[in-house]
Design a protein around this motif. Structure first.
Motif, short mmCIF file in Angstrom:
data_model
loop_
_atom_site.label_atom_id
_atom_site.label_comp_id
_atom_site.label_asym_id
_atom_site.label_seq_id
_atom_site.Cartn_x
_atom_site.Cartn_y
_atom_site.Cartn_z
N GLY A 82 0.79 -1.23 0.00
CA GLY A 82 0.00 0.00 0.00
C GLY A 82 0.82 1.27 0.00
N SER A 83 1.76 1.39 -0.91
CA SER A 83 2.74 2.47 -0.89
C SER A 83 2.64 3.38 -2.11
CB SER A 83 4.16 1.89 -0.81
OG SER A 83 4.33 1.16 0.39
N TYR A 84 3.28 4.55 -2.01
CA TYR A 84 3.32 5.52 -3.10
C TYR A 84 4.77 5.92 -3.34
CZ TYR A 84 2.43 9.85 -5.77
OH TYR A 84 2.41 10.83 -6.75
N SER A 85 5.20 5.84 -4.58
CA SER A 85 6.48 6.42 -4.99
C SER A 85 6.49 6.52 -6.50
CB SER A 85 7.67 5.56 -4.53
OG SER A 85 8.89 6.15 -4.99
N GLN A 86 6.99 7.64 -6.99
CA GLN A 86 7.13 7.83 -8.44
C GLN A 86 8.39 7.17 -8.98
OE1 GLN A 86 6.49 11.87 -9.89
NE2 GLN A 86 5.76 12.48 -7.86
N HIS A 87 9.26 6.71 -8.09
CA HIS A 87 10.62 6.33 -8.51
C HIS A 87 10.80 4.82 -8.59
CE1 HIS A 87 11.53 10.55 -8.19
NE2 HIS A 87 11.08 10.56 -6.94
N GLY A 88 10.02 4.22 -9.48
CA GLY A 88 10.05 2.77 -9.63
C GLY A 88 11.41 2.23 -10.02
N ARG A 89 12.13 2.97 -10.85
CA ARG A 89 13.46 2.50 -11.26
C ARG A 89 14.40 2.39 -10.08
NH1 ARG A 89 14.73 5.97 -16.81
NH2 ARG A 89 12.95 5.19 -18.04
N SER A 90 14.19 3.24 -9.08
CA SER A 90 15.08 3.25 -7.92
C SER A 90 14.75 2.15 -6.92
CB SER A 90 15.01 4.61 -7.21
OG SER A 90 15.46 5.64 -8.07
N PHE A 91 13.46 1.92 -6.67
CA PHE A 91 13.12 0.98 -5.61
C PHE A 91 12.86 -0.44 -6.10
CE2 PHE A 91 8.75 2.66 -6.47
CZ PHE A 91 8.07 1.46 -6.69
N MET A 92 12.38 -0.61 -7.34
CA MET A 92 11.96 -1.95 -7.74
C MET A 92 13.12 -2.91 -7.91
SD MET A 92 9.17 -3.62 -8.00
CE MET A 92 7.81 -2.53 -8.40
N SER A 93 14.24 -2.42 -8.41
CA SER A 93 15.38 -3.33 -8.59
C SER A 93 15.88 -3.85 -7.24
CB SER A 93 16.51 -2.63 -9.34
OG SER A 93 16.95 -1.47 -8.64
N SER A 94 15.83 -2.99 -6.21
CA SER A 94 16.24 -3.44 -4.88
C SER A 94 15.28 -4.48 -4.33
CB SER A 94 16.31 -2.25 -3.92
OG SER A 94 17.31 -1.33 -4.32
N LEU A 95 13.99 -4.27 -4.54
CA LEU A 95 13.01 -5.25 -4.08
C LEU A 95 13.17 -6.57 -4.84
CD1 LEU A 95 9.71 -3.17 -3.65
CD2 LEU A 95 11.45 -3.73 -1.94
N GLU A 96 13.41 -6.48 -6.13
CA GLU A 96 13.61 -7.70 -6.92
C GLU A 96 14.84 -8.46 -6.45
OE1 GLU A 96 11.50 -6.16 -11.07
OE2 GLU A 96 13.68 -6.04 -10.82
N GLY A 97 15.91 -7.72 -6.15
CA GLY A 97 17.12 -8.36 -5.66
C GLY A 97 16.91 -9.09 -4.35
N ALA A 98 16.02 -8.57 -3.51
CA ALA A 98 15.74 -9.19 -2.21
C ALA A 98 14.55 -10.15 -2.29
CB ALA A 98 15.46 -8.11 -1.17
N GLY A 99 13.89 -10.21 -3.43
CA GLY A 99 12.75 -11.10 -3.58
C GLY A 99 11.50 -10.64 -2.86
N ILE A 100 11.36 -9.33 -2.61
CA ILE A 100 10.25 -8.80 -1.82
C ILE A 100 9.12 -8.36 -2.74
CG2 ILE A 100 9.53 -7.01 -0.20
CD1 ILE A 100 12.41 -6.93 0.81
N PRO A 101 7.90 -8.88 -2.56
CA PRO A 101 6.78 -8.45 -3.41
C PRO A 101 6.31 -7.04 -3.05
CG PRO A 101 6.02 -9.99 -1.74
CD PRO A 101 7.52 -9.94 -1.61
#
Length: 450
Positions: free
Chosen positions: A127-146
């Motif tokens: 349930g979050s808001y951020s315009q900066h998908g390029r910045s946060f999504m790669s980190s989440l993918e690296g950690a396997g976090i949905p």
């Protein structure tokens, strides 16, 4: 309302699954060392498991106290939800622990929020808001976090295999707004939108919606605006000139001061009220073109602040994801806010951000209850990918992220809910224009005519 199976198939690119058998059984010390180094503590990403009675940790982030869009109600709603759940004994005996983070509308801070979620072994970002998908999504993918139930302003929310959106994001709202404007006989439309990467995709989506609603509709005039300006007089003048200057052609006199067919839609997030303030001052000497926006940029609190039934927004069109805030389907959320938010004035129950957080945590709750065994980021992903559809009390269609339920659209393959609602400001209140949801799947998939 069950999700419709889609029969179109298309290739999709999947990231390597985390936590799977990615290394050959170690026959050398170097291979074992590599595995431990990659995990940071001897555990592969996304597999840290909570033992019995340990808290289940998740994170919710949003920008606060910035000069642009702020969403403080989203983390506040998450904390209230956790208090409610924990007052009932938690989920499967586990307390729910919500970490919050302020991304400050900044790429570096957004990446730090994601890194903190990984460091704290969060099993999901919710349930979050951020315009900066390029910045946060790669980190989440690296950690396997949905990433469950993002607000829908970053492209990566609709492309990453670790993203599980609960709505169609800004793409669905803007496409739906175009269709709503076409249905309202808007023959000349000006779009005022932020001069950002996220804003750059909006004109094409609005034009697709206009064309889908009326094959003869022309393209909207694209007016770019600074995201954090304190005055929008220049943009308001451009919008009035483009949408209503030709008052004779558009029947200004004939239609009692309303320029038939001339409409301005503004999508500036938290700065939309600033734009409409500038727009109102100029309107006094110009044709009274109709106004429009999308929920989030236009909300009930803005109508109240700008005069209620005397607001310049009276009559404005609005496109939303969910039922109007007065709908009884929101009563469970309102009860939780009353009893567990302790008067936190950051939470506005009419705010689509707060509503999205509620729905996202409803999804999380369903998923966690379905997991038989340890709760990890990996087990949460597996439940989301293969579990039963999630019911949200009628606030959305049933949600399922199985392959056949995803949108057949190249730019938005992760969308599973392409529904919007049509609303309008009448007597100072946002009310439903028609019952039920409007499906903009065809528009997003580019199947409109014209």
């Amino acid at each position: 309302m069950t999700a419709r199976r889609r029969t179109r198939h298309r290739p999709r690119t999947l990231l390597p699954r985390r936590g799977g058998k990615t290394l050959v059984a170690a026959t050398a010390a170097g291979a074992t060392l590599l595995s431990l180094t990659m995990s940071g503590c001897g555990v592969l990403p996304g597999t840290a498991e909570a033992s019995a009675d340990d808290p289940i940790t998740v994170m919710t982030w949003a920008p606060e106290n910035t000069g642009a869009t702020n969403m403080p109600g989203m983390p506040a709603m998450a904390q209230a939800y956790a208090r409610w759940v924990n007052s009932k004994g938690g989920i499967n005996g586990h307390p729910l622990k919500v970490l919050t983070c302020n991304d400050h509308n900044d790429t570096v801070r957004a990446a730090r929020c994601a890194a903190r979620a990984a460091k704290k072994d969060a099993v999901a970002v919710v349930g979050s808001y951020s315009q900066h998908g390029r910045s946060f999504m790669s980190s989440l993918e690296g950690a396997g976090i949905p990433y469950i139930g993002g607000y829908g302003v970053a492209d990566e929310e609709f492309t990453s295999p670790l993203s599980y959106p609960v709505n169609g994001g800004l793409p669905a709202l803007i496409a739906g707004n175009g269709r709503q404007l076409a249905a309202g006989d808007c023959e000349r439309v000006s779009l005022v939108r932020p001069d950002t990467i996220a804003g750059d995709q909006l004109p094409a989506l609005l034009n697709d919606g206009l064309a889908d609603g009326d094959a003869d509709a022309g393209k909207a005039t694209d007016i770019r605006a600074p995201e954090a300006a304190s005055d929008y007089t220049k943009q308001a003048q451009q919008a009035l000139t483009a949408a209503g200057a030709d008052s004779e052609r558009y029947g200004y006199a004939k239609y009692g001061g309303k320029a038939k067919g001339a409409c301005v839609t503004a999508v500036l997030g938290g700065r939309t009220d600033t734009f409409f303030d500038s727009f109102r001052r100029l309107q006094e000497d110009n044709p009274q073109v109709r106004t429009a926006s999308v929920l989030g940029s236009l909300r009930q609190s803005l109508v109240n602040r700008s005069g209620g039934s005397d607001s310049p927004l009276e009559g404005a069109y609005a496109t939303g994801w969910y039922p109007v805030a007065s709908d009884e389907r929101w009563d469970p959320m309102k009860k939780v806010v009353r009893e567990h938010a302790f008067g936190d004035n950051r939470i506005d129950v009419t705010d689509p951000g707060v509503q999205t957080t509620w729905i996202a945590y409803t999804v999380l709750h369903h998923v966690l209850e379905s997991i038989d065994g340890g709760v990890t980021a990996k087990s949460v992903r597996r439940a989301l990918d293969t579990g039963t559809p999630v019911t949200t009390g009628g606030l959305t269609p049933k949600l399922s992220w199985s392959y056949e339920n995803m949108l057949a659209a190249r730019d938005f393959p992760r969308i599973v809910n392409a529904m919007v609602t049509y609303q309008r400001v009448r007597e100072g209140k946002l009310v439903a224009v028609r019952e039920g949801f409007i499906d903009v799947e065809r528009t997003l998939e580019g199947e409109h005519e014209g």
